[in-house]
Design a protein around this motif. Sequence first.
Motif: not given
Length: 330
Positions: A236-246
Motif C-alpha cells: 500500500x505504501x508503494x501505491x501511495x508513494x507512486x500516486x503522491x509523487x506524481x
Amino acid sequence: MKSVSRNWFASVHIALSIFGLPYPVVTNGICRKNSNSYIPSLCTYRSVYMPPVMHIKARSSVYPGSQTSRFPVPDDKVDWETDWPQYSPVNYTAPAVLKKPVWADPEIGEFSPKFNTLDGSVDRTSHEGPYRIQNGKPLNPHGRTGLVGRGLLGRWGPNHAADPIVTRWKRDSAGQLVYHTTSKLPVLQFVSIKRIDCGEWAIPGGMVDPGERVSQALQREFSEEALNSLEASPSEKEKIQKRITELFNSDGLQVFKGYVDDPRNTDNSWMETVAVNFHDESGNSVSELPLQAGDDAGQVSWIDIDSSLTLYASHIQFLETVAKERKANW
C-alpha cells in the motif's frame, strides 16, 4: 519599545505586521518541480491583494488545550509601537512542551538560540523578514497576544509549517463536472482533516522538521495525515508513494507564505506556513486513493470548497485564493 533602533526595512515591516493574515504584500505563483529546492524558490510570482486583517484567533480569550486565559488585548493595543504600561500578559508554556520533547526548544537561559538566522538545523528566520528581540526573547511580528512563553508551540520565534492543499473537480456519477447552481462555476473539492485537538476541519498540514525542505514536508504531511501512510502495508505504501509523487511533482500553486493567525500563537512564539495547492485536474491521480485519517486527524474527507466553510486558523483564506485562481465556485 521606542528605544529599539529601526532601519527602513524594519519600519515598513512593523507597519505591515500589525495586521494578521492576510495582508497586501502576499504573492503567489506557479511553482515548478525541483527536487533539490524549496518549492517556492523557482516560482514566477505575481502580486495578490488581500484585505488586511488584524490577528484575532491569536488573541482568543482561553488558550487552546488549557484553562489559561489571555490578558485581554483590544484592537487598538495590538501594535507594539502603541505605548501600554498596563500590559500584563500571562506566562504559559504547555506541560508537554516543558517536558523537552525532541521537537521543542529548552527554556531561554538553558540555551542561547540564534534568532533571525539558521541556527544549526533549526530555521529561526521569518518568512516576513527580521523580527525584534527583547530581553533575549523574540517578539511576535504581528503584535501583542496577551500571553508570553511558548504555549503549545515548540520553538521560540517562528514555528514553520507546510500546508498542502490537494484539490480536484467535483464530478457526478457519469464523470461530468458539477457546476454550482448560483455561480454557474465548477465546484472544487479539497482534502480536509478534522483535527483531534480542537474538532475543527483543516488543511492536512504540519510542522517542517529541522533540516527538511518545504517540498518534502508538504508531501510527508499529506501522506501521513490524509492517507495514513505510517500504518500502511509495504504494498500500500508503494501505491501511495507512486500516486503522491506524481501529484507533488506536478506544478504547484503557491497560495501563501507568511505569518498565520493561529490560536496557539503567543508574544514569543508564532506559526508561519507555506501553503501550496496541488491539483488533480483529471481526477485519476490521488483522487483514486482511499482517504484514511492519520493519528493527528479524527476524520478525513473530500469537501466542497465554498465561502460558507468554517475552518481552523486562517485556512479559509487559503481556499478562497485557490478557488479564485482556479476559477471555481466560491
